[in-house]
Motif scaffolding. Structure first.
Motif, short mmCIF file in Angstrom:
data_model
loop_
_atom_site.label_atom_id
_atom_site.label_comp_id
_atom_site.label_asym_id
_atom_site.label_seq_id
_atom_site.Cartn_x
_atom_site.Cartn_y
_atom_site.Cartn_z
N THR A 137 14.20 -50.10 43.64
CA THR A 137 13.70 -50.30 42.28
C THR A 137 12.83 -49.11 41.87
O THR A 137 12.92 -48.60 40.76
N ASP B 148 11.29 -48.00 54.31
CA ASP B 148 12.49 -48.17 55.15
C ASP B 148 12.41 -47.31 56.40
O ASP B 148 11.82 -46.23 56.40
N ARG C 134 14.99 -58.28 47.21
CA ARG C 134 13.79 -58.04 47.95
C ARG C 134 12.80 -59.20 47.78
O ARG C 134 12.49 -59.59 46.67
C1 WT7 Z 1 15.64 -51.89 49.44
C2 WT7 Z 1 15.36 -51.76 47.96
C3 WT7 Z 1 18.91 -50.31 45.21
C4 WT7 Z 1 19.08 -51.43 44.33
C5 WT7 Z 1 19.15 -52.75 44.98
C6 WT7 Z 1 17.97 -53.10 45.86
C7 WT7 Z 1 17.52 -51.74 50.82
C8 WT7 Z 1 19.17 -50.66 49.25
C9 WT7 Z 1 20.64 -49.87 50.65
C10 WT7 Z 1 21.70 -49.27 51.38
C11 WT7 Z 1 20.64 -49.91 53.35
C12 WT7 Z 1 19.61 -50.49 51.38
C13 WT7 Z 1 16.41 -50.87 51.38
C14 WT7 Z 1 15.55 -50.57 50.17
N1 WT7 Z 1 18.71 -50.97 50.48
N2 WT7 Z 1 20.32 -50.00 49.34
N3 WT7 Z 1 22.74 -48.68 50.76
N4 WT7 Z 1 21.66 -49.31 52.72
N5 WT7 Z 1 19.61 -50.50 52.74
O1 WT7 Z 1 16.77 -52.66 45.31
O2 WT7 Z 1 15.29 -54.66 45.55
O3 WT7 Z 1 14.34 -52.36 45.19
O4 WT7 Z 1 15.40 -53.03 47.37
O5 WT7 Z 1 16.98 -52.33 49.62
O6 WT7 Z 1 15.70 -51.58 52.35
O7 WT7 Z 1 14.22 -50.25 50.49
P1 WT7 Z 1 15.39 -53.20 45.81
#
Ligand code: WT7
Length: 645
Positions: A410, A499, A525
């Motif tokens: 995000t 991460d 999340r």
């Molecule tokens: C967290 C962010 C990006 C938009 C949807 C989620 C995890 C996201 C991946 C990926 C492994 C991933 C991470 C990150 N994450 N994309 N391709 N491979 N992990 O957005 O709710 O802000 O969450 O999603 O842990 O920190 P968010």
């Protein structure tokens, strides 16, 4: 036709990567030339990560909706901007051309103006996935109101907290939203959220399900009535216009709340120009979008993925974006494949959790579905396991479509690490290479750069980014210090992602998951502290501890250890009471998958819960729990192990 900033070869990727790292201001100013500015910027980039202060294109004036809509009208007025596929496949598809989108967005901007909404005001949007949601979002952007979209799965209490934090004055909602067989009563949830609220002046209600709703005189107004009034105001002699507000490059565009490791979600703030440039640039490059392609992102606009890759990125690129109201399993698990077949979709962007769920329904749902239009596949939100990756590759892409694994957050506005479809190589389970403009670094617990490879030839540690890219968050709404502490203070002079990651000898990154107390449930999340706070609100709960555990479909499940004092019903009823409480406080998405009642929690002598031990037990580990001698009462561990659910 390709875009001037489109990366067309591996060699160009490397050249652009180098150029963006060496001279970010020059590189991004060149990209920015491809957008419509009322006035060009004075300075492309100004930043420090200590405050933090990040400014891209300061002094520039623009409106993002002129970039997403108006500038396409001369050549693409009749091209579909949004194709809307309803929940019920028997209902009519709606195709919104760029001309129609322009009209509706102008109309809604006029509605906002008629209702005294001004530049800088916060507008909360709580709607289902209908085209009117896009009009609402873009209408806000057109007048410079800051939108805050809240996902339809959040409860009244969650909405109330966000309204309060943002000091929102206006709400856009629907009577109800269709989700598979269900109708979600959105307006009724808003009514509850508004009890005690002091800032909201008006609530506009779009009729989707014709669910009976209460309409309070002086506060609640109908979308249809207001849009009718606005129609005459914006249209004179067949010419539609509503002059877009002139925005500074760094004026806030929107707030999107997201969970962190503390109990309270934070309002991530993105600004106009940098976010626009980042979402457009990444959209075109990661998917290798070409004019005429039909792009289907299955996310909900309530999350950042929908903001960036259903609306802003695709529209600024003049793309056709398919917007889907339903769920992947209604009327059956072949829904995505039917949509791809029906609309000849070229790009599919979805989450690993959706793929695992659809896999579990069996391949018969693919029979007779023509998927040959597909060119590019993408995943987002969580690490993709190899089984799901290969299923996607074999059954959906038929081994002909590149799969991009896009890692971002995000806070990052758009994608930071991914392979570029057909340009840079894929590696199953790996997000692979950073986008031009992104400089990742792997650090150890102390913040030192990890330079020694482990026995597998990997660098391993916490993932940080060294310099700003145009789409980075600027602040957390109303609390800049929180932004600093959360992202810029863990390690000096870098943005900390939260991460963990591995880096191989070729420079590819693999994201291993969160290293903080944040769970990733079906790509969404949720903070453990947030769930604990909600569980602790239940009258019978004395204390609780929440951890994640591996879940076949969701990626992670929520495991709650609860100390309970009461005698209302058997254990199962008590579990349901607790789940109901969580659904009321946060929303159904945060309901625990497992609740174990325990007599005590493993604590250190200073009273800190040892989550490491609980995590291991939740994961099914019984032997190697690590050192438990520092526990206040080591006996609780055996009891918890025996009672595992
Ligand atoms: C967290 C962010 C990006 C938009 C949807 C989620 C995890 C996201 C991946 C990926 C492994 C991933 C991470 C990150 N994450 N994309 N391709 N491979 N992990 O957005 O709710 O802000 O969450 O999603 O842990 O920190 P968010």
């Amino acid at each position: 036709m390709s875009y001037p900033f489109q990366i067309n070869s591996l060699a160009q990727y490397h050249a652009d990567y180098k150029a963006a790292a060496e001279n970010p201001d020059v590189f991004w100013a060149n990209v920015a030339e491809n957008f419509y500015w009322r006035k060009k910027w004075d300075k492309a980039l100004d930043w420090n990560f200590t405050e933090p202060k990040i400014e891209w294109f300061a002094g520039g004036k623009l409106n993002i909706t002129e970039n997403c809509i108006d500038r396409h009208l001369a050549t693409m007025a009749d091209k579909p901007a949004i194709i809307w596929e309803p929940n019920n496949p028997e209902e009519r598809v709606r195709t919104v051309t760029y001309a129609r989108l322009h009209k509706r967005v102008c109309q809604f901007a006029q509605v906002l103006k008629n209702n005294a909404v001004k530049k800088g005001d916060r507008v909360c949007i709580y709607m289902g996935m209908v085209p009117e949601l896009a009009y609402a979002v873009l209408g806000c952007a057109r007048i410079g109101a800051i939108h805050s979209v809240i996902f339809g799965g959040f409860s009244a209490q969650s909405i109330a907290d966000r309204l309060e934090d943002a000091q929102a004055t206006f709400i856009v909602t629907c009577d109800g939203a269709y989700r598979g067989e269900k109708v979600i009563p959105l307006k009724a949830v808003i009514d509850d959220a508004l009890i005690g609220n002091k800032t909201v002046k008006k609530v506009i209600v779009y009729t989707r399900t014709r669910t009976p709703v209460s309409m309070i005189k002086g506060r609640d107004i109908w979308w249809e009535d207001e849009m009718d009034i606005a129609e005459d105001q914006i249209e004179k002699n067949g010419v539609v216009s509503f002059k877009a507000e002139e925005m500074d490059a760094e004026d806030p565009l929107f707030i999107l709340y997201t969970s962190g490791s503390t109990g309270k979600p934070k309002g991530v703030v993105h600004t106009c120009a940098g976010y626009m440039i980042w979402t457009t640039y990444t959209f075109v490059n990661m998917f290798q979008y070409n004019q005429g392609d039909i792009h289907f992102c299955t996310a909900d606009i309530g999350w950042i993925t929908g903001h960036s890759y259903i609306l802003y990125g695709p529209l600024a690129a003049g793309a056709t974006s398919l917007m889907f109201e339903g769920i992947p399993t209604f009327p059956n698990a072949g829904r995505f494949w039917d949509i791809i077949d029906k609309h000849q979709v070229n790009i599919l962007y979805t989450a690993p959790t959706a793929l695992r769920s659809l896999m579990s329904f069996g391949d018969e749902h693919l029979l007779g579905k023509n998927l040959t239009s597909l060119k590019t596949l993408g995943t987002v939100g969580e690490p993709i396991n190899e089984e799901a990756w290969h299923w996607y590759d074999d059954n959906i892409g038929k081994n002909k479509c590149p799969i991009i694994d896009t890692w971002w957050q995000t806070e990052t506005g758009g994608c930071l690490i991914t392979n570029l479809a057909g340009i840079t190589p894929a590696k199953p389970g790996w997000a692979t290479l950073p986008m031009p403009g992104v400089q990742p670094v792997i650090v150890d617990e102390k913040g030192n750069e990890v330079t020694e490879a482990d026995e597998h030839g990997m660098l391993k540690g916490n993932l940080c980014i060294k310099a700003p890219w145009p789409g980075i968050l600027r602040t957390t709404y109303g609390d800049h210090e929180r932004c600093r502490v959360n992202y810029f203070a863990t390690y000096p002079n870098v943005y900390f992602t939260g991460d963990g990651a591995l880096k191989d000898a070729e420079g590819n990154y693999r994201i291993t998951g969160r290293v903080d107390d944040v769970l990733n449930i079906s790509g969404h999340r949720i903070g453990t502290a947030e769930v604990e706070n909600a569980i602790n609100m239940h009258s019978g709960v004395v204390e609780s501890a929440v951890v994640g555990y591996p879940h076949d479909i969701k990626g992670q499940g929520i495991y709650a250890f609860v100390i309970y004092n009461g005698h209302h019903g058997d254990e199962n009823l008590r579990r349901q009471d607790i789940s109901q409480t969580v659904a009321k406080i946060i929303g159904a998405i945060a309901k625990p998958d497992k609740i174990q009642f325990v007599k005590g929690l493993p604590k250190t002598r200073s009273g800190k819960i040892m989550r490491r031990i609980l995590r291991k037990i939740a994961e099914g580990e019984t032997e190697n729990l690590g050192d438990i001698t520092t526990l206040l009462d080591p006996d609780v561990v055996a009891e918890i192990k025996d009672g595992k659910v």
